[in-house]
Design a protein around this motif. Sequence first.
Motif, PDB file in Angstrom:
ATOM      1  N   PRO A 176      -3.372  -1.142  -6.743  1.00  0.00           N
ATOM      2  CA  PRO A 176      -3.395  -1.348  -5.297  1.00  0.00           C
ATOM      3  C   PRO A 176      -2.980  -2.766  -4.907  1.00  0.00           C
ATOM      4  N   TYR A 177      -2.813  -3.638  -5.907  1.00  0.00           N
ATOM      5  CA  TYR A 177      -2.502  -5.046  -5.633  1.00  0.00           C
ATOM      6  C   TYR A 177      -0.989  -5.240  -5.489  1.00  0.00           C
ATOM      7  N   THR A 178      -0.427  -4.497  -4.580  1.00  0.00           N
ATOM      8  CA  THR A 178       1.009  -4.492  -4.338  1.00  0.00           C
ATOM      9  C   THR A 178       1.251  -4.390  -2.843  1.00  0.00           C
ATOM     10  N   ARG A 179       2.489  -4.555  -2.437  1.00  0.00           N
ATOM     11  CA  ARG A 179       2.832  -4.363  -1.024  1.00  0.00           C
ATOM     12  C   ARG A 179       2.525  -2.926  -0.602  1.00  0.00           C
ATOM     13  N   ALA A 180       2.849  -1.970  -1.464  1.00  0.00           N
ATOM     14  CA  ALA A 180       2.575  -0.567  -1.146  1.00  0.00           C
ATOM     15  C   ALA A 180       1.077  -0.300  -1.040  1.00  0.00           C
ATOM     16  N   GLY A 181       0.289  -1.052  -1.794  1.00  0.00           N
ATOM     17  CA  GLY A 181      -1.154  -0.852  -1.782  1.00  0.00           C
ATOM     18  C   GLY A 181      -1.889  -1.701  -0.774  1.00  0.00           C
ATOM     19  N   MET A 236      -7.817   8.408   6.550  1.00  0.00           N
ATOM     20  CA  MET A 236      -6.852   9.042   7.458  1.00  0.00           C
ATOM     21  C   MET A 236      -5.485   8.379   7.289  1.00  0.00           C
ATOM     22  N   VAL A 237      -4.474   9.185   7.040  1.00  0.00           N
ATOM     23  CA  VAL A 237      -3.122   8.668   6.859  1.00  0.00           C
ATOM     24  C   VAL A 237      -2.434   8.539   8.211  1.00  0.00           C
ATOM     25  N   CYS A 238      -2.039   7.323   8.557  1.00  0.00           N
ATOM     26  CA  CYS A 238      -1.363   7.103   9.833  1.00  0.00           C
ATOM     27  C   CYS A 238       0.096   7.547   9.746  1.00  0.00           C
ATOM     28  N   MET A 239       0.671   7.871  10.904  1.00  0.00           N
ATOM     29  CA  MET A 239       2.073   8.269  10.963  1.00  0.00           C
ATOM     30  C   MET A 239       2.943   7.056  10.712  1.00  0.00           C
ATOM     31  N   THR A 240       3.835   7.125   9.754  1.00  0.00           N
ATOM     32  CA  THR A 240       4.736   6.021   9.455  1.00  0.00           C
ATOM     33  C   THR A 240       6.151   6.524   9.457  1.00  0.00           C
ATOM     34  N   GLN A 245      -8.169   5.937  -1.558  1.00  0.00           N
ATOM     35  CA  GLN A 245      -7.163   6.768  -0.891  1.00  0.00           C
ATOM     36  C   GLN A 245      -5.737   6.431  -1.324  1.00  0.00           C
ATOM     37  N   HIS A 246      -5.578   5.358  -2.103  1.00  0.00           N
ATOM     38  CA  HIS A 246      -4.236   4.853  -2.403  1.00  0.00           C
ATOM     39  C   HIS A 246      -3.332   5.915  -3.022  1.00  0.00           C
TER      40      HIS A 246
END
Length: 271
Positions: free
Chosen positions: A125-130, A1-5, A139-140
């Motif tokens: 996925p080994y990043t701040r964004a991930g 589930m993608v949270c609202m950002t 889901q990334h």
Amino acid sequence: MVCMTYSDALKKRLKTGAVVAGPWCILPSSDIIEIIAKTGMDFVIVDMEHGPHSTEHLVDMIRSADIYGCAALVRVAKNDESHILHALDIGATGLLVPHIESREDAERAIKYAKYHPLGNRGFSPYTRAGGFSPDDIKQHAQVQNARTVLGLLLEGIQGINNLDDILSIQDISEKIDFIYIGAYDLSQAVGCPGEIDHPEVRRHLTVCIKKIRDAGIAPGGYVAKQGEDMRWMCDMGMQIITLLPDLTLIYNAFADTHRIFKQIVQKEGRI
């Protein structure tokens, strides 16, 4: 589930036709970004082409924007895979990709900024964004494609002339969130260089804005005069309004303060 950002909020507002505003940021200062974000600005554009920003500056500036829910957009130095990947992996809300002159340029920007099936962004996925871990690795790609705000900057005459071809990219409204039009470039394209208030410039700008909006994309542009320019840009349908750069606004504030000071001391004969 993608949270609202914050980025989800900006994308949703653009899709509903809302008008948003924010400044260009040239100074490599996280404090200035935090101050701007606290005022309620919708976004900042960190200018990696003209500003002296390092990686450390950029990530701290993005964090400062995050504090107050301000979208941190990065104008990368060029339409280059490593520049685009770097800005997104350290957590930028989105990008403004410069020097778009053709359909091929636009397709290259999409390819670099979006994961499969929309593009071919390098996966990690080994990043701040991930989130620094593979916990949400499945889901990334989907989450990043949904959240990343992608804008194209039509800086040259050729890009403006090729707007129809760019907008013909299949499902472009799913891949591009906004297209930024350089009013000064448009003035040159119609034979009135520098005269952005010229009726012919406004006529062509209105046509470009309508084409972009009809394609389901938000148009963006720059205003130099904070009152008059904002009004006629909004009246023409511009949705992303970029304001004077941070350093210019700071300069203007001190210049006005100094002018008032000089008037006072001169009047009282203290100079």
